[in-house]
Design an enzyme around this catalytic site. Sequence first.
Site, PDB file in Angstrom:
ATOM      1  N   GLU A   1      61.537-106.766 -19.396  1.00 57.16           N
ATOM      2  CA  GLU A   1      60.952-105.489 -19.005  1.00 57.16           C
ATOM      3  C   GLU A   1      62.034-104.435 -18.796  1.00 57.16           C
ATOM      4  OE1 GLU A   1      57.590-108.216 -17.854  1.00 57.16           O
ATOM      5  OE2 GLU A   1      59.522-108.089 -16.831  1.00 57.16           O
ATOM      6  N   THR A   2      61.628-103.191 -18.997  1.00 59.84           N
ATOM      7  CA  THR A   2      62.431-102.011 -18.689  1.00 59.84           C
ATOM      8  C   THR A   2      61.548-101.068 -17.881  1.00 59.84           C
ATOM      9  OG1 THR A   2      63.740-102.189 -20.723  1.00 59.84           O
ATOM     10  CG2 THR A   2      63.637-100.021 -19.692  1.00 59.84           C
TER      11      THR A   2
END
Length: 296
Positions: A46-47
Amino acid sequence: MKRRFATVDVFTDRVFGGNPLAIVLDAEGLGTATMQAIAREFNYSETTFVLPPADPANTANVRIFNPVMEMPFAGHPNVGTGFWLARQGEAFGKGLGDRLVFEELAGLVPITAIRHEGNAVGADVTAPKRLTRGETIPVDAIAACLGLDHSDIVTKTHAPCIASVGADLVFAELRDRATLDRITVNTSAFHAFPPLARGLHVYAWDPDAAHTGIDIHCRMFAPLDGIAEDPATGSANAALAALIASTRPPADLVLRIAQGDAMGRPSRLRATVDPDGTVTIGGTCVVIAEGHLSID
């Protein structure tokens, strides 16, 4: 305009452990397609993108992307982003204490900084929703996805099922840690049973928890989301703790969880469920990098 970013390792107290997270600051003006492209560029599980809150009473609006789609909620991005902002001590010109609130697609997410000698070293995240339990998943589908036998899947406490405290995943208990260690993922089996596209989180109890300090060992696979295996999954373990708590009389439940060992990225998480079903997931973090994106 250069966009600031940081990367942190989440659910660990040492570099190159835990689950990496990229945090993009100065995210105002970035469109959804650009955010998705940045998430693909980092190629972490994830970002996050930190934006001004719609309600100034909250800390920030946080959008979360995996390599292929936006997520309504996820645990390790909130822990890592909460840690980073608490470490900075301010966001959007406002000083921060130990209590933060993020606006996300799943709702408001309260976060509490974990401090050691006055310094932020991690965060605890309260899941935005109580447990919801969805459809039961056939044991044979779980076994096929993991290259295991039907007898390796334990159904005494709960059948394999979809569960969520903000993000839907499939959960199944396995016989023991040795079974966890001999998993061989069969991606085509994930394609064959659409609910497994959400991701499959499997776990086994540690029979020697009093000495190891670990209650549960787990692994999480989401190959259809571009995540062959995830080293630490906060939303999954929060939902797992809530699922286990739902099978017992109401009482405080605390689980010490190990994940990522099979990947060489050992992660340690702590999940708490109170008698009314509120779930908190947390752990420590370390900073890896800081820099700027040159994308405009």
